[in-house]
Design a protein around this motif. Structure first.
Motif, PDB file in Angstrom:
ATOM      1  N   ASP A 124       5.298   9.291   0.600  1.00 35.83           N
ATOM      2  CA  ASP A 124       5.037  10.484   1.399  1.00 35.83           C
ATOM      3  C   ASP A 124       6.237  10.886   2.243  1.00 35.83           C
ATOM      4  O   ASP A 124       6.475  12.069   2.483  1.00 35.83           O
ATOM      5  N   PHE A 125       7.016   9.879   2.702  1.00 39.31           N
ATOM      6  CA  PHE A 125       8.141  10.146   3.590  1.00 39.31           C
ATOM      7  C   PHE A 125       9.482  10.099   2.853  1.00 39.31           C
ATOM      8  O   PHE A 125      10.521  10.002   3.476  1.00 39.31           O
ATOM      9  N   LYS A 126       9.421  10.149   1.516  1.00 36.56           N
ATOM     10  CA  LYS A 126      10.652  10.029   0.731  1.00 36.56           C
ATOM     11  C   LYS A 126      11.657  11.126   1.081  1.00 36.56           C
ATOM     12  O   LYS A 126      12.864  10.877   1.165  1.00 36.56           O
ATOM     13  N   ASP A 127      11.161  12.327   1.303  1.00 38.17           N
ATOM     14  CA  ASP A 127      12.038  13.465   1.589  1.00 38.17           C
ATOM     15  C   ASP A 127      12.003  13.860   3.059  1.00 38.17           C
ATOM     16  O   ASP A 127      12.453  14.952   3.429  1.00 38.17           O
ATOM     17  N   ILE A 128      11.454  12.998   3.917  1.00 40.85           N
ATOM     18  CA  ILE A 128      11.361  13.304   5.346  1.00 40.85           C
ATOM     19  C   ILE A 128      12.139  12.257   6.125  1.00 40.85           C
ATOM     20  O   ILE A 128      11.972  11.058   5.925  1.00 40.85           O
ATOM     21  N   ASP A 129      13.011  12.707   6.999  1.00 47.07           N
ATOM     22  CA  ASP A 129      13.831  11.796   7.793  1.00 47.07           C
ATOM     23  C   ASP A 129      13.064  11.398   9.057  1.00 47.07           C
ATOM     24  O   ASP A 129      13.193  12.028  10.111  1.00 47.07           O
ATOM     25  N   ASP A 130      12.222  10.367   8.916  1.00 47.68           N
ATOM     26  CA  ASP A 130      11.422   9.898  10.051  1.00 47.68           C
ATOM     27  C   ASP A 130      11.422   8.371  10.043  1.00 47.68           C
ATOM     28  O   ASP A 130      10.415   7.720   9.754  1.00 47.68           O
ATOM     29  N   LYS A 131      12.574   7.798  10.337  1.00 53.06           N
ATOM     30  CA  LYS A 131      12.722   6.351  10.282  1.00 53.06           C
ATOM     31  C   LYS A 131      11.878   5.645  11.332  1.00 53.06           C
ATOM     32  O   LYS A 131      11.445   4.508  11.128  1.00 53.06           O
ATOM     33  N   GLU A 132      11.634   6.321  12.442  1.00 49.47           N
ATOM     34  CA  GLU A 132      10.859   5.695  13.507  1.00 49.47           C
ATOM     35  C   GLU A 132       9.427   5.408  13.048  1.00 49.47           C
ATOM     36  O   GLU A 132       8.870   4.333  13.313  1.00 49.47           O
ATOM     37  N   THR A 133       8.816   6.358  12.316  1.00 46.39           N
ATOM     38  CA  THR A 133       7.454   6.163  11.812  1.00 46.39           C
ATOM     39  C   THR A 133       7.416   5.007  10.815  1.00 46.39           C
ATOM     40  O   THR A 133       6.493   4.176  10.838  1.00 46.39           O
ATOM     41  N   LEU A 134       8.416   4.934   9.953  1.00 46.14           N
ATOM     42  CA  LEU A 134       8.457   3.852   8.964  1.00 46.14           C
ATOM     43  C   LEU A 134       8.665   2.503   9.635  1.00 46.14           C
ATOM     44  O   LEU A 134       8.071   1.498   9.219  1.00 46.14           O
ATOM     45  N   ARG A 135       9.521   2.472  10.681  1.00 42.83           N
ATOM     46  CA  ARG A 135       9.733   1.213  11.403  1.00 42.83           C
ATOM     47  C   ARG A 135       8.441   0.756  12.082  1.00 42.83           C
ATOM     48  O   ARG A 135       8.102  -0.425  12.085  1.00 42.83           O
ATOM     49  N   GLU A 136       7.712   1.721  12.651  1.00 45.74           N
ATOM     50  CA  GLU A 136       6.451   1.397  13.305  1.00 45.74           C
ATOM     51  C   GLU A 136       5.432   0.877  12.281  1.00 45.74           C
ATOM     52  O   GLU A 136       4.698  -0.078  12.549  1.00 45.74           O
ATOM     53  N   TYR A 137       5.425   1.504  11.110  1.00 47.13           N
ATOM     54  CA  TYR A 137       4.525   1.070  10.037  1.00 47.13           C
ATOM     55  C   TYR A 137       4.858  -0.357   9.618  1.00 47.13           C
ATOM     56  O   TYR A 137       3.967  -1.214   9.501  1.00 47.13           O
ATOM     57  N   ASP A 138       6.161  -0.627   9.388  1.00 45.79           N
ATOM     58  CA  ASP A 138       6.581  -1.963   8.952  1.00 45.79           C
ATOM     59  C   ASP A 138       6.263  -3.023  10.004  1.00 45.79           C
ATOM     60  O   ASP A 138       5.815  -4.130   9.665  1.00 45.79           O
ATOM     61  N   ALA A 139       6.499  -2.695  11.261  1.00 49.28           N
ATOM     62  CA  ALA A 139       6.240  -3.663  12.332  1.00 49.28           C
ATOM     63  C   ALA A 139       4.752  -3.996  12.422  1.00 49.28           C
ATOM     64  O   ALA A 139       4.375  -5.162  12.603  1.00 49.28           O
ATOM     65  N   TYR A 140       3.910  -2.983  12.246  1.00 49.47           N
ATOM     66  CA  TYR A 140       2.466  -3.204  12.311  1.00 49.47           C
ATOM     67  C   TYR A 140       1.996  -4.044  11.127  1.00 49.47           C
ATOM     68  O   TYR A 140       1.162  -4.945  11.269  1.00 49.47           O
ATOM     69  N   PHE A 141       2.568  -3.759   9.943  1.00 48.90           N
ATOM     70  CA  PHE A 141       2.205  -4.512   8.739  1.00 48.90           C
ATOM     71  C   PHE A 141       2.628  -5.977   8.881  1.00 48.90           C
ATOM     72  O   PHE A 141       1.873  -6.892   8.530  1.00 48.90           O
ATOM     73  N   ASP A 142       3.838  -6.201   9.418  1.00 46.63           N
ATOM     74  CA  ASP A 142       4.312  -7.578   9.614  1.00 46.63           C
ATOM     75  C   ASP A 142       3.426  -8.320  10.614  1.00 46.63           C
ATOM     76  O   ASP A 142       3.131  -9.509  10.442  1.00 46.63           O
ATOM     77  N   LYS A 143       2.999  -7.612  11.632  1.00 40.92           N
ATOM     78  CA  LYS A 143       2.132  -8.232  12.638  1.00 40.92           C
ATOM     79  C   LYS A 143       0.790  -8.653  12.026  1.00 40.92           C
ATOM     80  O   LYS A 143       0.247  -9.705  12.347  1.00 40.92           O
ATOM     81  N   GLN A 144       0.277  -7.802  11.101  1.00 44.35           N
ATOM     82  CA  GLN A 144      -0.979  -8.129  10.432  1.00 44.35           C
ATOM     83  C   GLN A 144      -0.875  -9.424   9.626  1.00 44.35           C
ATOM     84  O   GLN A 144      -1.852 -10.173   9.481  1.00 44.35           O
ATOM     85  N   HIS A 145       0.307  -9.675   9.085  1.00 46.69           N
ATOM     86  CA  HIS A 145       0.460 -10.790   8.136  1.00 46.69           C
ATOM     87  C   HIS A 145       1.222 -11.975   8.704  1.00 46.69           C
ATOM     88  O   HIS A 145       1.621 -12.862   7.944  1.00 46.69           O
ATOM     89  N   ASN A 146       1.428 -11.977   9.997  1.00 47.64           N
ATOM     90  CA  ASN A 146       2.082 -13.140  10.602  1.00 47.64           C
ATOM     91  C   ASN A 146       1.227 -14.373  10.394  1.00 47.64           C
ATOM     92  O   ASN A 146       0.028 -14.361  10.652  1.00 47.64           O
ATOM     93  N   SER A 147       1.838 -15.447   9.918  1.00 51.79           N
ATOM     94  CA  SER A 147       1.106 -16.700   9.724  1.00 51.79           C
ATOM     95  C   SER A 147       0.835 -17.343  11.071  1.00 51.79           C
ATOM     96  O   SER A 147       1.621 -17.218  11.999  1.00 51.79           O
ATOM     97  N   PRO A 148      -0.273 -18.069  11.200  1.00 51.40           N
ATOM     98  CA  PRO A 148      -0.547 -18.811  12.437  1.00 51.40           C
ATOM     99  C   PRO A 148       0.534 -19.865  12.658  1.00 51.40           C
ATOM    100  O   PRO A 148       1.196 -20.297  11.714  1.00 51.40           O
ATOM    101  N   PRO A 149       0.747 -20.306  13.873  1.00 49.38           N
ATOM    102  CA  PRO A 149       1.769 -21.328  14.141  1.00 49.38           C
ATOM    103  C   PRO A 149       1.449 -22.641  13.438  1.00 49.38           C
ATOM    104  O   PRO A 149       0.314 -22.902  13.056  1.00 49.38           O
ATOM    105  N   VAL A 150       2.484 -23.466  13.302  1.00 49.54           N
ATOM    106  CA  VAL A 150       2.321 -24.743  12.605  1.00 49.54           C
ATOM    107  C   VAL A 150       1.279 -25.620  13.282  1.00 49.54           C
ATOM    108  O   VAL A 150       0.617 -26.431  12.647  1.00 49.54           O
TER     109      VAL A 150
END
Length: 322
Positions: A124-150
């Protein structure tokens, strides 16, 4: 019913079919007969009775006319080389482990190893220069999948008084239901588990199989298509990843889709494929040879290394196999 079984064996041995197919077919019906000896298996006995009556009539007519209809031929060869041969004899260990894996961490390993995640937001954002939205998306996705501590595993060990080192090895934890119970009690959605080398090898072999060009060859799948090895995640209206629960549902559906496909296109045993490939040298009727070669041309076998083994007739047109 025993008389009908003996008559069927006699009809098979009088037929113009090859020796191994006759042997396997008789084995199949004999095993079905043995399983029907229990008086409580009434429905099974009735089903076998109808099957014996049908195949006796068909084989008797075939022997009289010296002609086998294509539908009957396909039925007999499917009985002999699929139904009579258990999955354990036809499918390698890595195939069976995938099909019967019920452990949640192991299923997650398969999902992460086999499928590629595609996020709609990148299209959807291939032709739109909105890196901030993509960074926010990636950060949220990474937070969802963070493994619990050892320390999670340490907590698990303390909770169930598993203090000795041997009992807390990852493989032992996976073998029981305690770890799954611990997940539920602590609300854990994702955790990184170390698997034994054999399991990792089996996953790599399955991956090799699904990445093979032959996996997508339509010669082998007349009535079904291989599933896409991509899992697509749409975004929310707020430009964030969908909930983790929805992601997991999509992943499990894709895993089941691959399993259903593989069940529909099971391999034959390697020794059977080699035997059928030598049909041109069999001392049987030329018409039967041709039918065998047409039937086997879209069959395949799998070895323990994940390699596709094709029939030597696979590249020949169906009308020119001899």
């Amino acid at each position: 019913m025993k008389e009908q079984l003996e008559k069927l064996a006699s009809n098979f041995h009088k037929s113009c079919l090859d020796a191994r197919t006759i042997e396997y077919s008789c084995q199949f019906f004999h095993k079905k007969f043995e399983k029907c000896q229990n008086p409580e298996k009434t429905a099974r006995r009735e089903y076998l009775q109808k099957a014996l009556t049908y195949y006796n009539a068909q084989l008797s007519q075939m022997n009289e006319t010296n002609h086998i209809p294509q539908e009957l031929f396909n039925d007999i060869y499917s009985i002999a080389y699929f139904q009579n041969r258990p999955i354990a004899e036809r499918c390698p260990r890595w195939w069976r482990q995938f099909m019967y894996a019920t452990d949640e961490p192991l299923q997650r390993l398969y999902i992460n190893s086999l499928f590629k995640i595609e996020h709609h937001i990148y299209k959807d954002f291939k032709d739109i220069d909105d890196k901030e939205t993509l960074r926010e998306y990636d950060a949220y996705f990474d937070k969802q999948h963070n493994s619990p501590p050892v320390s999670i595993l340490e907590s698990f060990k303390d909770l169930y008084n598993s203090s000795d080192q041997e009992s807390t090895k990852c493989k032992n934890l996976l073998d029981g239901s305690l770890l799954q119970a611990f997940y539920k009690e602590n609300g854990i959605e994702d955790i990184q588990i170390a698997f034994d080398e054999e399991t990792n090898q089996n996953v790599r072999r399955l991956s090799l199989f699904t990445q093979s060009p032959l996996f997508k060859d339509k010669l082998y799948y007349k009535r079904t298509n291989p599933p896409s090895m991509k899992i697509e995640f749409p975004g929310t209206v707020f430009g964030l990843p969908i909930a983790l629960k929805r992601q997991n549902v999509k992943k499990r559906k894709k895993l089941q889709e691959l399993r259903r496909f593989m069940l529909n296109v099971e391999p034959v045993a390697i020794d059977d494929l080699e035997y059928l490939d030598k049909s041109i040298h069999m001392d049987i009727d030329a018409k039967i040879k041709r039918k065998i070669q047409v039937w086997v041309r879209n069959k395949y076998a799998l070895d323990e290394q994940g390699q596709f083994i094709r029939s030597k007739f696979c590249n020949r047109p169906a009308d020119n196999v001899i």
